[in-house]
Write a protein that holds these residues in place. Structure first.
Motif, PDB file in Angstrom:
ATOM      1  N   LEU A 114      92.782  60.285  78.158  1.00  0.00           N
ATOM      2  CA  LEU A 114      92.280  60.036  79.727  1.00  0.00           C
ATOM      3  C   LEU A 114      94.111  60.014  80.870  1.00  0.00           C
ATOM      4  O   LEU A 114      94.341  58.984  79.884  1.00  0.00           O
ATOM      5  N   ALA A 116      95.110  59.382  83.732  1.00  0.00           N
ATOM      6  CA  ALA A 116      95.610  59.373  85.244  1.00  0.00           C
ATOM      7  C   ALA A 116      95.982  60.140  86.297  1.00  0.00           C
ATOM      8  O   ALA A 116      97.148  59.893  85.952  1.00  0.00           O
ATOM      9  N   THR A 120      93.503  64.134  89.604  1.00  0.00           N
ATOM     10  CA  THR A 120      92.221  64.449  88.553  1.00  0.00           C
ATOM     11  C   THR A 120      90.607  64.004  89.009  1.00  0.00           C
ATOM     12  O   THR A 120      90.477  62.309  89.836  1.00  0.00           O
ATOM     13  N   GLU A 121      89.906  64.532  88.680  1.00  0.00           N
ATOM     14  CA  GLU A 121      89.015  64.362  89.287  1.00  0.00           C
ATOM     15  C   GLU A 121      88.083  63.655  88.798  1.00  0.00           C
ATOM     16  O   GLU A 121      87.669  62.925  88.094  1.00  0.00           O
ATOM     17  N   GLY A 122      87.078  62.506  89.569  1.00  0.00           N
ATOM     18  CA  GLY A 122      86.636  60.855  89.628  1.00  0.00           C
ATOM     19  C   GLY A 122      87.364  59.679  89.417  1.00  0.00           C
ATOM     20  O   GLY A 122      87.258  58.306  89.240  1.00  0.00           O
ATOM     21  N   VAL A 123      89.026  59.854  89.644  1.00  0.00           N
ATOM     22  CA  VAL A 123      89.936  59.340  89.606  1.00  0.00           C
ATOM     23  C   VAL A 123      90.849  59.058  91.055  1.00  0.00           C
ATOM     24  O   VAL A 123      90.907  59.415  92.257  1.00  0.00           O
ATOM     25  N   VAL A 136      88.075  55.185  88.190  1.00  0.00           N
ATOM     26  CA  VAL A 136      87.650  56.505  86.825  1.00  0.00           C
ATOM     27  C   VAL A 136      86.594  56.373  86.793  1.00  0.00           C
ATOM     28  O   VAL A 136      85.970  54.954  86.075  1.00  0.00           O
ATOM     29  N   ASP A 137      85.384  57.286  87.291  1.00  0.00           N
ATOM     30  CA  ASP A 137      84.159  57.462  87.903  1.00  0.00           C
ATOM     31  C   ASP A 137      83.820  57.858  86.113  1.00  0.00           C
ATOM     32  O   ASP A 137      84.095  59.450  85.336  1.00  0.00           O
ATOM     33  N   THR A 141      84.464  62.364  84.604  1.00  0.00           N
ATOM     34  CA  THR A 141      85.560  62.115  84.152  1.00  0.00           C
ATOM     35  C   THR A 141      85.873  62.537  83.610  1.00  0.00           C
ATOM     36  O   THR A 141      85.242  62.648  81.812  1.00  0.00           O
ATOM     37  N   THR A 151      83.656  63.792  77.759  1.00  0.00           N
ATOM     38  CA  THR A 151      83.512  62.691  78.596  1.00  0.00           C
ATOM     39  C   THR A 151      83.258  61.466  77.571  1.00  0.00           C
ATOM     40  O   THR A 151      82.488  61.287  76.756  1.00  0.00           O
TER      41      THR A 151
END
Length: 324
Positions: A114, A116, A120-123, A136-137, A141, A151
């Motif tokens: 990753l 980041a 970035t979705e979830g960041v 970071v989810d 993510t 994932t």
């Protein structure tokens, strides 16, 4: 002074101020960049909320439940709080990469990575005077894996690398790393929760790897009838404690204690049986023999037997003298 000259001088000053470059912030020195550590936030928190709530006093963690949010804290002062004109803070002045360690990569699989960035979705990212936080989810993510995405799963381990780039340093990148592992959400009950006493309460301690601040719902269900529930919050030690009443339950009745948490697949259960309340035993009454006082001829008193023996010895000597 001539008003026309005054106006002209003022115009020149304003023009110079407008075109002069803004004073650049002092570059970030390597000594101003400290350790990179990993903390966690509950599954119910968004990455933005987790980054906003993170503090420098959070405990360091090396295990992150796959349902939770991982928060990477880089102790660094002087990193700009806002993006500059050339791009965004995350991915420009600061980079964060996660790479799966070789030991946790499955057979015929490639490592998950990753890079980041702000989009970035979830960041999410946040800076303070003394640290930079990147949340970071883990559950949402998407990681790059070969030509596709994946994932982070339980059993995966990663090396996180944070770099303060030469965009804000004195010409060199400054890098720090930290390792962490991803685990399944879990709760284990400890402390005899399976042996509640009739008419009393069930006191529970739930040991968990979930993030501090996670709210657990604890339900006690009889064999038949409605459940009784309470909530308990996971502390910084990874434990949640509380109690549930078993008033009205009969001795020998079976029950189940179940723990759940929003945003996780957690479903931990323990079964038990209601124990009968202890019966009090009346105190025994001393018998006449036990309470009788010693007689006057007893020689069991301290020192009394020695005195009697000495008198007897003296008496025997006197009798022997008379016989002689």
């Amino acid at each position: 002074m001539n008003p026309r000259h005054t106006a002209l001088a003022l115009a020149v000053v304003l023009l110079v101020a407008a075109v002069a470059p803004a004073t650049a912030a002092a570059p970030v020195d390597e000594d101003a960049v400290g350790d990179l550590t990993v903390t966690t936030a509950p599954a119910t928190a968004s990455a933005a909320a987790a980054a906003e709530a993170a503090t420098a006093s959070d405990a360091t963690d090396s295990l992150v439940a796959e349902s939770d949010v991982a928060v990477f804290r880089l102790n660094a002062s002087g990193v700009p709080a806002e993006a500059d004109d050339d791009g965004t803070l995350l991915g420009d002045e600061l980079t964060l990469t996660l790479r799966q360690t070789a030991s946790s990569v499955g057979v015929n699989e490639t490592a998950k990575t990753l890079d980041a960035s702000a989009d970035t979705e979830g960041v999410a990212v946040r800076t303070t005077e003394s640290a930079v936080y990147v949340a970071v989810d883990i559950a949402t993510t998407a990681f790059q894996q070969a030509n596709g995405t994946g994932t982070a799963d339980a059993g995966d381990s990663f090396t996180a690398t944070a770099t303060v780039t030469d965009a804000v340093t004195d010409g060199e990148n400054v890098t720090r790393t930290a390792n962490f592992g991803v685990v399944e959400p879990s709760v284990n009950f400890v402390g005899g929760v399976d042996e509640a006493t009739a008419g009393g309460t069930v006191e529970f301690t739930a040991a968990t790897l979930l993030a501090p601040g996670t709210s657990l719902t604890i339900a006690l269900a009889p064999g038949e009838g409605e459940s009784r529930t309470t909530t308990a919050t996971v502390g910084t030690d990874g434990r949640a404690t509380g109690e549930l009443s078993v008033d009205g339950f009969d001795a020998g009745e079976e029950y189940t204690v179940r723990a759940t948490a929003e945003g996780t697949d957690l479903n931990a259960t323990v079964t038990g049986t209601i124990q009968a309340a202890a019966t009090e035993t009346p105190a025994s009454t001393p018998t006449a023999t036990e309470t009788a006082e010693p007689t006057g001829t007893s020689t069991s008193g301290p020192g009394f037997g020695v005195v009697a023996a000495l008198l007897a010895l003296l008496g025997a000597a006197a009798v022997a003298g008379r016989r002689a």
